[in-house]
Design a protein around this motif. Structure first.
Motif, PDB file in Angstrom:
ATOM      1  N   PRO A   1      -2.707  10.671  -9.290  1.00 56.08           N
ATOM      2  CA  PRO A   1      -3.806   9.852  -8.777  1.00 56.08           C
ATOM      3  C   PRO A   1      -4.094   8.598  -9.605  1.00 56.08           C
TER       4      PRO A   1
ATOM      5  N   ARG B   1       9.103   0.280  -8.664  1.00 58.34           N
ATOM      6  CA  ARG B   1       8.909   0.148  -7.218  1.00 58.34           C
ATOM      7  C   ARG B   1       9.474  -1.186  -6.708  1.00 58.34           C
TER       8      ARG B   1
ATOM      9  N   PRO C   1      -2.065   5.005  -8.297  1.00 55.46           N
ATOM     10  CA  PRO C   1      -2.633   4.114  -7.270  1.00 55.46           C
ATOM     11  C   PRO C   1      -4.032   3.620  -7.624  1.00 55.46           C
ATOM     12  N   GLU C   2      -4.786   4.412  -8.374  1.00 57.08           N
ATOM     13  CA  GLU C   2      -6.127   3.981  -8.761  1.00 57.08           C
ATOM     14  C   GLU C   2      -6.063   2.756  -9.671  1.00 57.08           C
TER      15      GLU C   2
ATOM     16  N   LEU D   1       0.834  -1.209   0.000  1.00 58.07           N
ATOM     17  CA  LEU D   1       0.000   0.000   0.000  1.00 58.07           C
ATOM     18  C   LEU D   1       0.866   1.254   0.000  1.00 58.07           C
ATOM     19  N   ASP D   2       1.917   1.246   0.794  1.00 59.40           N
ATOM     20  CA  ASP D   2       2.784   2.420   0.892  1.00 59.40           C
ATOM     21  C   ASP D   2       3.509   2.691  -0.426  1.00 59.40           C
ATOM     22  N   HIS D   3       4.003   1.637  -1.078  1.00 64.27           N
ATOM     23  CA  HIS D   3       4.848   1.812  -2.251  1.00 64.27           C
ATOM     24  C   HIS D   3       4.070   1.925  -3.564  1.00 64.27           C
TER      25      HIS D   3
ATOM     26  N   GLN E   1       1.740   4.181  -3.791  1.00 61.58           N
ATOM     27  CA  GLN E   1       1.237   5.555  -3.766  1.00 61.58           C
ATOM     28  C   GLN E   1       2.039   6.451  -4.713  1.00 61.58           C
ATOM     29  N   SER E   2       1.393   7.475  -5.186  1.00 62.37           N
ATOM     30  CA  SER E   2       2.022   8.444  -6.082  1.00 62.37           C
ATOM     31  C   SER E   2       1.224   9.740  -6.033  1.00 62.37           C
ATOM     32  N   GLN E   3       1.885  10.842  -6.360  1.00 67.28           N
ATOM     33  CA  GLN E   3       1.180  12.120  -6.461  1.00 67.28           C
ATOM     34  C   GLN E   3       0.315  12.181  -7.720  1.00 67.28           C
TER      35      GLN E   3
END
Length: 336
Positions: free
Chosen positions: A42, A130, A45-46, A34-36, A38-40
């Protein structure tokens, strides 16, 4: 070729013992995932979350965790490696669905259908990146080498399969090379890296590698067989996808080799894309059954499954070993 899988009990094999075995560790892996992811941006992660949270059993990272349990490792470095394994797998799925033009994955619409091919490819690239970050964070150069080599082998396997599409003369040896690369390589690496971070002897690394490799081959053989025996509700994809995409899998190889001249003509027309209707697929099912192509594909799966179980011989008996044996039984039993 025939073989029988050792049974731990008379009940239907399940992944539940492995799921229970690694539950606490899997929570830690899920947090890393979940942490890795993520990205600015959107969309990243979607789209990634659509597949990562899409109902998969996460068998590959579970194998890393179960292998660590088997050898008594009590650290936490394998959590990042298990997450890296899942990211590699997810990235390859995103790319595969684009290459294959698939519209269903695990019973849901594929990411490429929802967001388009360019987004799926690019998010797959993001997840690959990642995964390498996670390998570095695990602070094991040997694990980095193993997983990076596996990533290259997977890509080679996919290209090999791409060049073999609609080649009805594909032989069994090349088919096994393809699935050994595109499927079994990651299973093997997922298991082996647990022994690496635990600083176990080379022999244990090799045993876990063999377990994962043979399990991966058995797993893919069963997948290829059930394309001709199951439905979307069971498979998570449309039955006959391989047939309509011109993929020459072992059931087709065996049915083609054993068929009459008329049957070979049918297979040639089908694999080259000239026979792809529902009626044609029904005829293909009849041919793989009448030539025992599916039965013998599953016999080979049992053979490789038994080799996977045998590879666990050097390890002590216990819950971890039992769970890993039953995982093999489950992989093979999916076809029945």
């Amino acid at each position: 070729m025939s073989a029988s899988i050792h049974r731990l009990s008379g009940r239907t094999p399940s992944l539940d013992p492995m799921i229970d075995l690694v539950a606490a560790d899997m929570n830690a892996v899920n947090a890393v995932i979940l942490d890795h992811m993520q990205s600015q941006i959107p969309l990243i992660p979607e789209l990634a979350g659509h597949l990562i949270a899409g109902g998969g059993k996460r068998m590959r990272p579970m194998l890393t965790l179960a292998s660590a349990k088997l050898i008594g490792y009590t650290g936490s470095r394998h959590h990042r490696l298990a997450a890296a394994v899942e990211f590699i797998h997810t990235a390859t799925l995103l790319h595969d669905d684009v290459v294959d033009g698939s519209d269903l994955r695990r019973g849901k619409r594929t990411a490429n259908i929802i967001w388009g091919n360019p987004a799926s490819v690019l998010v797959g690239d993001f997840l690959f990146s990642r995964s390498f970050e996670l390998m570095v964070e695990a602070d094991s150069l040997k694990s980095l080498k193993i997983l990076s080599q596996a990533s290259a082998v997977i890509a080679e396997g996919e290209v090999n399969q791409l060049t073999a599409v609609r080649r009805v003369d594909l032989g069994e040896d090349r088919y096994l090379d393809i699935i050994g690369a595109k499927t079994a390589a990651l299973f093997a690496a997922a298991c082996r890296v647990a022994a690496v971070v635990a600083d176990r002897p080379e022999g244990e690394e090799e045993a876990l590698d063999a377990y994962g490799r043979y399990l991966g081959i058995a797993f893919q053989l069963v997948d290829d067989a059930i394309d001709y025996t199951s439905d979307a509700g069971t498979m998570g994809k449309d039955a006959g996808d391989d047939f309509r995409e011109g993929k020459v899998t072992l059931p087709v190889i065996l049915a083609y080799a054993r068929g009459s001249a008329a049957h070979r003509t049918f297979w040639k027309d089908a694999i080259e894309g000239r026979r792809s209707s529902d009626a044609d697929f029904a005829h293909a099912i009849e041919l793989v059954r009448s030539t025992r192509a599916v039965d013998d594909t599953l016999a080979r799966a049992r053979h490789y499954g038994q080799r996977a179980i045998d590879a666990l011989g050097p390890f002590a008996n216990g819950k971890a070993k039992d769970a890993m044996v039953e995982a093999v039984e489950f992989a093979v039993a999916r076809a029945y």
